[in-house]
Design a protein around this motif. Structure first.
Motif, PDB file in Angstrom:
ATOM      1  N   SER A 146       0.827  -1.209   0.000  1.00 18.78           N
ATOM      2  CA  SER A 146       0.000   0.000   0.000  1.00 18.78           C
ATOM      3  C   SER A 146       0.859   1.256   0.000  1.00 18.78           C
ATOM      4  O   SER A 146       0.558   2.241  -0.689  1.00 18.78           O
ATOM      5  CB  SER A 146      -0.925   0.001   1.221  1.00 18.78           C
ATOM      6  N   VAL A 147       1.949   1.229   0.773  1.00 15.04           N
ATOM      7  CA  VAL A 147       2.832   2.399   0.819  1.00 15.04           C
ATOM      8  C   VAL A 147       3.483   2.631  -0.536  1.00 15.04           C
ATOM      9  O   VAL A 147       3.581   3.768  -1.026  1.00 15.04           O
ATOM     10  CB  VAL A 147       3.897   2.211   1.921  1.00 15.04           C
TER      11      VAL A 147
ATOM     12  N   ARG B 190       2.353   1.707  -3.477  1.00 12.85           N
ATOM     13  CA  ARG B 190       1.343   2.226  -4.403  1.00 12.85           C
ATOM     14  C   ARG B 190       1.033   3.690  -4.119  1.00 12.85           C
ATOM     15  O   ARG B 190       0.821   4.487  -5.038  1.00 12.85           O
ATOM     16  CB  ARG B 190       0.067   1.389  -4.300  1.00 12.85           C
ATOM     17  N   ALA B 191       0.998   4.047  -2.810  1.00 12.97           N
ATOM     18  CA  ALA B 191       0.698   5.436  -2.463  1.00 12.97           C
ATOM     19  C   ALA B 191       1.785   6.375  -2.966  1.00 12.97           C
ATOM     20  O   ALA B 191       1.507   7.463  -3.486  1.00 12.97           O
ATOM     21  CB  ALA B 191       0.541   5.568  -0.950  1.00 12.97           C
TER      22      ALA B 191
ATOM     23  N   SER C 111       1.567   6.650  -6.703  1.00 12.37           N
ATOM     24  CA  SER C 111       0.391   7.385  -7.174  1.00 12.37           C
ATOM     25  C   SER C 111       0.579   8.888  -7.131  1.00 12.37           C
ATOM     26  O   SER C 111      -0.180   9.627  -7.758  1.00 12.37           O
ATOM     27  CB  SER C 111      -0.836   7.006  -6.338  1.00 12.37           C
TER      28      SER C 111
ATOM     29  N   THR D 275     -11.083   7.964   7.015  1.00 11.83           N
ATOM     30  CA  THR D 275     -11.062   7.166   5.786  1.00 11.83           C
ATOM     31  C   THR D 275     -12.340   7.362   4.979  1.00 11.83           C
ATOM     32  O   THR D 275     -12.301   7.544   3.748  1.00 11.83           O
ATOM     33  CB  THR D 275     -10.886   5.678   6.137  1.00 11.83           C
TER      34      THR D 275
ATOM     35  N   PRO E 149      -6.931  10.920  -2.779  1.00 16.06           N
ATOM     36  CA  PRO E 149      -6.132   9.712  -3.010  1.00 16.06           C
ATOM     37  C   PRO E 149      -5.543   9.168  -1.707  1.00 16.06           C
ATOM     38  O   PRO E 149      -5.272   9.917  -0.765  1.00 16.06           O
ATOM     39  CB  PRO E 149      -5.025  10.196  -3.967  1.00 16.06           C
ATOM     40  N   ASN E 150      -5.354   7.852  -1.668  1.00 21.87           N
ATOM     41  CA  ASN E 150      -4.753   7.178  -0.515  1.00 21.87           C
ATOM     42  C   ASN E 150      -5.545   7.434   0.765  1.00 21.87           C
ATOM     43  O   ASN E 150      -4.985   7.670   1.830  1.00 21.87           O
ATOM     44  CB  ASN E 150      -3.297   7.617  -0.317  1.00 21.87           C
TER      45      ASN E 150
ATOM     46  N   ALA F  82      -4.763   4.969   3.762  1.00 20.43           N
ATOM     47  CA  ALA F  82      -3.497   5.241   4.455  1.00 20.43           C
ATOM     48  C   ALA F  82      -3.599   6.503   5.309  1.00 20.43           C
ATOM     49  O   ALA F  82      -3.106   6.544   6.448  1.00 20.43           O
ATOM     50  CB  ALA F  82      -2.370   5.380   3.435  1.00 20.43           C
TER      51      ALA F  82
ATOM     52  N   VAL G  84      -1.227  16.015  -0.084  1.00 18.23           N
ATOM     53  CA  VAL G  84      -1.710  15.117  -1.136  1.00 18.23           C
ATOM     54  C   VAL G  84      -2.824  15.783  -1.928  1.00 18.23           C
ATOM     55  O   VAL G  84      -2.872  15.703  -3.169  1.00 18.23           O
ATOM     56  CB  VAL G  84      -2.190  13.785  -0.514  1.00 18.23           C
TER      57      VAL G  84
ATOM     58  N   GLU H  70      -2.181  16.306  -5.789  1.00 17.85           N
ATOM     59  CA  GLU H  70      -2.899  15.319  -6.593  1.00 17.85           C
ATOM     60  C   GLU H  70      -4.300  15.763  -6.985  1.00 17.85           C
ATOM     61  O   GLU H  70      -4.804  15.366  -8.027  1.00 17.85           O
ATOM     62  CB  GLU H  70      -2.989  13.998  -5.816  1.00 17.85           C
TER      63      GLU H  70
END
Length: 675
Positions: free
Chosen positions: A88-89, A91-92, A95, A223, A232-233, A236, A262, A266
């Protein structure tokens, strides 16, 4: 006494104590590097101890096996967490799609030109050049520090194993360690030490439970909000918000920073907003979440367990961070609450106040819908398995296990167990489930026509399953069968489950009482002990008085409320247990002091008279308590305002938040319900 057994003189004791304290301080300073991991071990053991207790009690496992099982699960979780989080980290990070080379080129072009601000030109090329050189040197150091990374990883692994092993032994042998520490306290201080330990333990339990619940709630809410707005993310960032919740005040701010960054870089995955405005939206949502947490969730979850002002917590967090880093920030709030408990104790001792006033019974918790449904299922499953029977001597261990969880372990039932068991006129009853005692209660005969229900206790693990209702109905049935007259019981005004049960069994509320205490007072005693010759005058004060009406015609003897009759007053007069105060017109007030061999306080069973006379009488009772070497004077008056005002004028203070209600019902009256 032999030479070897002679006592040390005070100077020797002080010298040895100072030397030992100096050696202890030296050891702590010399091995200060071990203290943070050891403190983490204590915290881990403190958190896992209830889980081990649960397995030991329910699964019938030994302490060692239960502890080993819990720590194996913890070790597996620690091993699995990095493996699950790493993808996950990665991918984060991917991304983010940040082109660092392009960012560096843009910065070079920007800094190559003078910056114009408010009509002034600012040449930042030299500053930027120095910053770039420093950054390149740092990255070069990181790239060449592989050996340091390996050494650091090995050191971290070593301390992790040390923490787990230390926590394992602390959890397994915690009870023995606590008992050993308590045995070190001097006999005159041991009771205070145990009570202080229990209060401090309660503070830490409340903090850790509350923080864990708050972390889970904040992680879930953050979340959900992040995913709803397309941040995004989101998962996390939600987990980060939950972890940062353990750092009071500052943690939520730290958690908000990466979320805003972020959002700025993003943007949203679906909202038609620019990155700047989306970052502003995310910042506003984080502020809103913190407001909901502070004003709605936190009071409900933590309640008033810590009762610390936010400014005090903020200062404590900053001080803890400067002294012990992140660990100090995490533990700042409970440490301050612990210091407050110790400070209150010291202040009460310095001012000759009671540091442990009678506890106030809290209102019953409100269970959620899921818990209510679960209790209903359990109630139906266990309905035919309860066994109600007279108590036996071998039930003592089970009863003591129940009482250990009540009133911080200071329940009086174990002290009167043998007396209750041997009572030929009443009945001590237990409820059994699979050879385990889960509840008990006592039916006591006060007189031929007066009966009292007391000592109703239910194992906390079996509450809200109808056990108390079943036991009380059985005791009422026994009283109907063997007794006549009136059956009574007492309970707190906040104990709503008992109120519902007694209503089903035909009880009505007869009176309500409070508890007042005062310290002894040296000086001449203005009271006189009344004798049988004073019966007419004393009964004249009591008969038809508004105090007696407010008390429902009752008075108290060792937590039993019974009818105050002329015959009983005469018996107390004959025993020298009635004291009075005179004014110009004669006897103005009186107090009945029934004997209570277990009490460390002068217990007053009844007070009556003119308000002015009651105030003078109350002052005299404080003097009488000092002469008899009692620690306190305790009165449980009915809720009659003039009487309460007269007591308060004599220095008495209320110690119960809720009233104590007395319920009664006539025997010989059957009550039918859908039980």
């Amino acid at each position: 006494m032999s030479r070897a057994a002679e006592r040390w003189d005070p100077a020797t004791k002080r010298a040895v104590a100072l030397i030992m304290l100096a050696l202890l301080a030296l050891l702590l300073y010399r091995f200060r590097g071990v203290l943070p991991p050891l403190l983490i071990s204590f915290l881990l053991a403190f958190i896992l101890d209830p889980v081990v207790d649960f397995l030991e009690a329910r699964a019938r496992l030994s302490r060692t096996v239960a502890t080993a099982l819990v720590f194996i699960l913890v070790a597996l979780a620690l091993l699995a967490a990095p493996a699950m989080a790493a993808p996950s980290v990665v991918r984060a990070v991917r991304s983010l799609n940040l082109d660092f080379a392009q960012i560096a080129a843009d910065l070079d072009r920007l800094m190559a030109q003078p910056l114009v601000f408010l009509g002034q030109e600012w040449d930042l090329r030299q500053v930027y050049g120095e910053f770039r050189q420093t950054l390149e040197a740092f990255l070069s150091t990181v790239a060449s520090g592989t050996v340091d990374v390996v050494v650091g990883f090995a050191s971290t692994l070593f301390w992790l194993v040390f923490i787990l092993l230390s926590a394992f032994y602390l959890t397994r042998d915690g009870d023995r360690i606590v008992a050993w520490v308590e045995s070190l306290a001097p006999p005159f201080f041991r009771d205070d030490f145990i009570r202080l330990r229990l209060r401090i333990t309660e503070v830490w339990h409340a903090f850790l439970r509350g923080q864990l619940v708050m972390a889970l709630l904040l992680a879930a809410i953050t979340t959900a909000v992040a995913m709803a707005v397309g941040l995004p993310n989101g998962l996390a960032l939600g987990l980060l918000a939950g972890v940062m919740e353990f750092i009071p005040n500052i943690g939520p701010i730290i958690a908000a920073v990466p979320a805003v960054l972020v959002a700025f870089f993003e943007g949203s995955t679906w909202l038609p907003l620019s990155n700047v405005w989306f970052a502003v939206l995310v910042l506003g949502l984080y502020i809103l979440i913190q407001q909901v947490e502070g004003n709605v969730l936190l009071p409900r979850v933590l309640g008033r367990s810590l009762n610390l002002h936010p400014l005090i917590v903020l200062v404590a967090v900053i001080a803890g961070g400067s002294l012990a880093g992140v660990l100090g920030m995490l533990l700042a709030a409970p440490m301050v609450a612990t210091l407050r408990v110790l400070g209150e104790y010291i202040y009460c001792r310095l001012t000759d106040q009671d540091p442990f006033p009678e506890p106030v019974q809290p209102p019953p918790p409100r269970w959620g819908l899921g818990r209510q449904l679960w209790n209903r299922v359990r109630r139906r499953v266990l309905a035919d398995r309860w066994v109600v029977r007279p108590a036996r001597p071998e039930d003592r261990a089970g009863v003591e296990a129940i009482c250990a969880r009540i009133w911080e372990g200071h329940d009086y039932v174990p002290e009167v167990w043998e007396e209750w068991l041997a009572d030929p006129h009443g009945q001590l009853t237990v409820v059994e489930l699979g050879e385990r005692v889960v509840a008990l209660g006592k039916l006591t005969r006060i007189a031929d026509d007066e009966w009292w229900l007391e000592g109703l206790r239910v194992d906390p693990a079996y509450r809200r399953l109808g056990v108390a209702r079943l036991l009380q109905a059985h005791q009422v049935e026994v009283a109907e069968r063997v007794g006549r007259g009136t059956l009574r019981l007492g309970t707190s005004a906040s104990n709503r489950p008992v109120h519902r049960n007694v209503a089903r069994d035909g009880f009505r509320r007869a009176a309500e009482f409070l508890s007042y205490v005062a310290d002894p007072l040296p000086g001449p005693c203005p009271l006189r002990s009344l004798t049988a010759d004073d019966l007419e005058a004393a009964w004249g004060v009591i008969e038809g008085s508004p105090v007696l009406r407010a008390a429902g015609g009752l008075y108290e003897v060792s937590w039993h409320w019974m009818d105050l009759t002329r015959e009983r007053l005469a018996a107390h007069l004959a025993a020298g247990e009635v004291w009075g105060g005179d004014l110009e017109d004669g006897l103005a007030a009186l107090a009945i002091l029934p004997p209570n061999p277990r009490a460390e306080r002068l217990s007053v069973g009844y007070v009556d008279g003119e308000p002015e006379g009651v105030t003078a009488l109350a002052w005299g009772l404080r003097v009488l308590a000092a002469r008899r070497c009692f620690e306190k004077v305790r009165v449980r008056p009915p809720t009659y305002p003039p009487l309460l005002a007269a007591l308060e004028a004599a220095g008495f203070a209320r110690v119960w938040e809720h009233c104590f209600w007395i319920f009664e019902r006539p025997l010989g009256t059957a009550v039918n319900d859908d039980r």
